[in-house]
Design a protein around this motif. Structure first.
Motif, PDB file in Angstrom:
ATOM      1  N   ALA A 198      10.424  -2.694 -14.583  1.00  0.00           N
ATOM      2  CA  ALA A 198       9.959  -2.888 -15.965  1.00  0.00           C
ATOM      3  C   ALA A 198       9.165  -4.184 -16.088  1.00  0.00           C
ATOM      4  N   TRP A 199       9.618  -5.235 -15.436  1.00  0.00           N
ATOM      5  CA  TRP A 199       8.934  -6.514 -15.509  1.00  0.00           C
ATOM      6  C   TRP A 199       7.562  -6.436 -14.839  1.00  0.00           C
ATOM      7  N   LEU A 200       7.490  -5.799 -13.670  1.00  0.00           N
ATOM      8  CA  LEU A 200       6.200  -5.639 -12.985  1.00  0.00           C
ATOM      9  C   LEU A 200       5.240  -4.797 -13.814  1.00  0.00           C
ATOM     10  N   GLN A 201       5.747  -3.760 -14.454  1.00  0.00           N
ATOM     11  CA  GLN A 201       4.885  -2.916 -15.282  1.00  0.00           C
ATOM     12  C   GLN A 201       4.271  -3.712 -16.435  1.00  0.00           C
ATOM     13  N   ARG A 202       4.988  -4.703 -16.935  1.00  0.00           N
ATOM     14  CA  ARG A 202       4.477  -5.534 -18.032  1.00  0.00           C
ATOM     15  C   ARG A 202       3.641  -6.717 -17.539  1.00  0.00           C
ATOM     16  N   ASN A 203       4.073  -7.337 -16.460  1.00  0.00           N
ATOM     17  CA  ASN A 203       3.488  -8.612 -16.040  1.00  0.00           C
ATOM     18  C   ASN A 203       2.565  -8.544 -14.824  1.00  0.00           C
ATOM     19  N   ALA A 204       2.589  -7.459 -14.121  1.00  0.00           N
ATOM     20  CA  ALA A 204       1.720  -7.266 -12.946  1.00  0.00           C
ATOM     21  C   ALA A 204       1.310  -5.794 -12.897  1.00  0.00           C
ATOM     22  N   ARG A 205       0.770  -5.359 -14.007  1.00  0.00           N
ATOM     23  CA  ARG A 205       0.457  -3.941 -14.203  1.00  0.00           C
ATOM     24  C   ARG A 205      -0.442  -3.382 -13.095  1.00  0.00           C
ATOM     25  N   LEU A 206      -1.489  -4.099 -12.753  1.00  0.00           N
ATOM     26  CA  LEU A 206      -2.390  -3.608 -11.705  1.00  0.00           C
ATOM     27  C   LEU A 206      -1.687  -3.482 -10.363  1.00  0.00           C
ATOM     28  N   LEU A 207      -0.860  -4.448 -10.051  1.00  0.00           N
ATOM     29  CA  LEU A 207      -0.108  -4.382  -8.795  1.00  0.00           C
ATOM     30  C   LEU A 207       0.810  -3.172  -8.802  1.00  0.00           C
ATOM     31  N   TRP A 208       1.513  -2.967  -9.894  1.00  0.00           N
ATOM     32  CA  TRP A 208       2.469  -1.862  -9.935  1.00  0.00           C
ATOM     33  C   TRP A 208       1.749  -0.513  -9.937  1.00  0.00           C
ATOM     34  N   GLN A 209       0.724  -0.379 -10.778  1.00  0.00           N
ATOM     35  CA  GLN A 209       0.007   0.900 -10.884  1.00  0.00           C
ATOM     36  C   GLN A 209      -0.803   1.202  -9.630  1.00  0.00           C
ATOM     37  N   GLY A 210      -1.397   0.177  -9.051  1.00  0.00           N
ATOM     38  CA  GLY A 210      -2.261   0.399  -7.894  1.00  0.00           C
ATOM     39  C   GLY A 210      -1.555   0.238  -6.564  1.00  0.00           C
ATOM     40  N   TRP A 211      -0.228   0.278  -6.605  1.00  0.00           N
ATOM     41  CA  TRP A 211       0.546   0.044  -5.385  1.00  0.00           C
ATOM     42  C   TRP A 211       0.195   1.072  -4.324  1.00  0.00           C
ATOM     43  N   ASP A 212      -0.082   0.590  -3.142  1.00  0.00           N
ATOM     44  CA  ASP A 212      -0.385   1.433  -1.987  1.00  0.00           C
ATOM     45  C   ASP A 212       0.488   0.936  -0.843  1.00  0.00           C
ATOM     46  N   ARG A 213       1.594   1.618  -0.655  1.00  0.00           N
ATOM     47  CA  ARG A 213       2.575   1.140   0.324  1.00  0.00           C
ATOM     48  C   ARG A 213       2.005   1.069   1.733  1.00  0.00           C
ATOM     49  N   LYS A 214       1.112   2.003   2.094  1.00  0.00           N
ATOM     50  CA  LYS A 214       0.530   1.962   3.442  1.00  0.00           C
ATOM     51  C   LYS A 214      -0.295   0.699   3.647  1.00  0.00           C
ATOM     52  N   ARG A 215      -1.087   0.333   2.647  1.00  0.00           N
ATOM     53  CA  ARG A 215      -1.879  -0.895   2.748  1.00  0.00           C
ATOM     54  C   ARG A 215      -0.978  -2.122   2.803  1.00  0.00           C
ATOM     55  N   ALA A 216       0.033  -2.143   1.950  1.00  0.00           N
ATOM     56  CA  ALA A 216       0.927  -3.296   1.909  1.00  0.00           C
ATOM     57  C   ALA A 216       1.633  -3.486   3.245  1.00  0.00           C
ATOM     58  N   TRP A 217       2.146  -2.398   3.811  1.00  0.00           N
ATOM     59  CA  TRP A 217       2.854  -2.511   5.090  1.00  0.00           C
ATOM     60  C   TRP A 217       1.906  -2.813   6.233  1.00  0.00           C
ATOM     61  N   ARG A 218       0.673  -2.323   6.169  1.00  0.00           N
ATOM     62  CA  ARG A 218      -0.318  -2.646   7.205  1.00  0.00           C
ATOM     63  C   ARG A 218      -0.649  -4.140   7.149  1.00  0.00           C
ATOM     64  N   LEU A 219      -0.787  -4.682   5.941  1.00  0.00           N
ATOM     65  CA  LEU A 219      -1.014  -6.120   5.795  1.00  0.00           C
ATOM     66  C   LEU A 219       0.117  -6.899   6.460  1.00  0.00           C
ATOM     67  N   ASN A 220       1.344  -6.499   6.190  1.00  0.00           N
ATOM     68  CA  ASN A 220       2.494  -7.184   6.776  1.00  0.00           C
ATOM     69  C   ASN A 220       2.488  -7.060   8.299  1.00  0.00           C
ATOM     70  N   GLU A 221       2.158  -5.885   8.808  1.00  0.00           N
ATOM     71  CA  GLU A 221       2.104  -5.663  10.260  1.00  0.00           C
ATOM     72  C   GLU A 221       1.049  -6.560  10.911  1.00  0.00           C
ATOM     73  N   LEU A 222      -0.142  -6.613  10.316  1.00  0.00           N
ATOM     74  CA  LEU A 222      -1.202  -7.454  10.874  1.00  0.00           C
ATOM     75  C   LEU A 222      -0.849  -8.938  10.741  1.00  0.00           C
ATOM     76  N   ARG A 223      -0.184  -9.289   9.678  1.00  0.00           N
ATOM     77  CA  ARG A 223       0.235 -10.687   9.500  1.00  0.00           C
ATOM     78  C   ARG A 223       1.232 -11.070  10.593  1.00  0.00           C
ATOM     79  N   ARG A 224       2.174 -10.173  10.882  1.00  0.00           N
ATOM     80  CA  ARG A 224       3.132 -10.456  11.962  1.00  0.00           C
ATOM     81  C   ARG A 224       2.395 -10.638  13.288  1.00  0.00           C
ATOM     82  N   SER A 225       1.417  -9.778  13.545  1.00  0.00           N
ATOM     83  CA  SER A 225       0.640  -9.895  14.782  1.00  0.00           C
ATOM     84  C   SER A 225      -0.095 -11.219  14.847  1.00  0.00           C
ATOM     85  N   SER A 226      -0.613 -11.659  13.718  1.00  0.00           N
ATOM     86  CA  SER A 226      -1.383 -12.903  13.717  1.00  0.00           C
ATOM     87  C   SER A 226      -0.498 -14.138  13.779  1.00  0.00           C
TER      88      SER A 226
END
Length: 187
Positions: free
Chosen positions: A130-158
């Motif tokens: 509920a808080w994300l929907q109000r305060n980070a609407r774009l993040l919540w609505q545009g959430w793309d779990r594959k992109r988010a996890w790929r970012l984390n994977e590449l960050r770990r590699s780096s």
């Protein structure tokens, strides 16, 4: 920082062509510009680029992590006590509840918590959803779990010493970091 005129010129270019850049704090802007310049604009030898690329490209994911820390820090400040009061005593060992009590979350753990707000039929933490929907609407609505996890994977590699990251992966990590910042800042 050794070339303030160049830094200002590149910051102006980012501000003009990427609206979310203005939401980054001064230090994050400097680091972002410095990493871009070093990776793709500077007169750095090919050998130096290959050797130091993983570390430099990780700056982009570090900035994403910093922005997420600030976002979830606001949640902790505004709603942390309410969530903790609702929590069952045996669930207090859960990582997110420990975070609300003052511990730290990694980038991957923050992604896990945001991902959990999209869990069906019931989100892992309804108050966070509920808080994300109000305060980070774009993040919540545009959430793309594959992109988010790929970012984390590449960050770990780096971030792991000795790991290599290709030019293609460096560009992908950059693009994913821009995507994430856009979701957080609305650009």
């Amino acid at each position: 920082e050794s070339r303030p005129a160049g830094l200002e010129m590149m910051k102006m270019a980012f501000l003009r062509h990427w609206s979310s850049f203005r939401f980054l704090d001064e230090q994050s802007q400097k680091k972002w510009v410095g990493a871009v310049r070093w990776l793709w604009c500077a007169n750095t030898s090919l050998w130096e680029r290959v050797v130091l690329r993983p570390r430099v490209v990780g700056v982009f994911a570090d900035i994403v992590e910093r922005q997420l820390v600030q976002l979830l820090g606001r949640f902790r400040q505004e709603k942390g006590n309410v969530v903790l009061q609702k929590a069952l005593p045996d669930s207090r060992k859960e990582k997110f509840l420990k975070y609300l009590e003052g511990s730290h979350l990694t980038l991957g753990e923050m992604i896990t918590e945001i991902d959990g707000t999209h869990r069906l039929p019931e989100p892992q933490h309804p108050d966070l959803k509920a808080w994300l929907q109000r305060n980070a609407r774009l993040l919540w609505q545009g959430w793309d779990r594959k992109r988010a996890w790929r970012l984390n994977e590449l960050r770990r590699s780096s971030s792991h010493g000795g790991a290599d990251i290709s030019e293609q992966d460096a560009v992908e990590l950059y693009d994913l970091s821009v995507w994430f910042i856009n979701q957080l800042c609305g650009g």
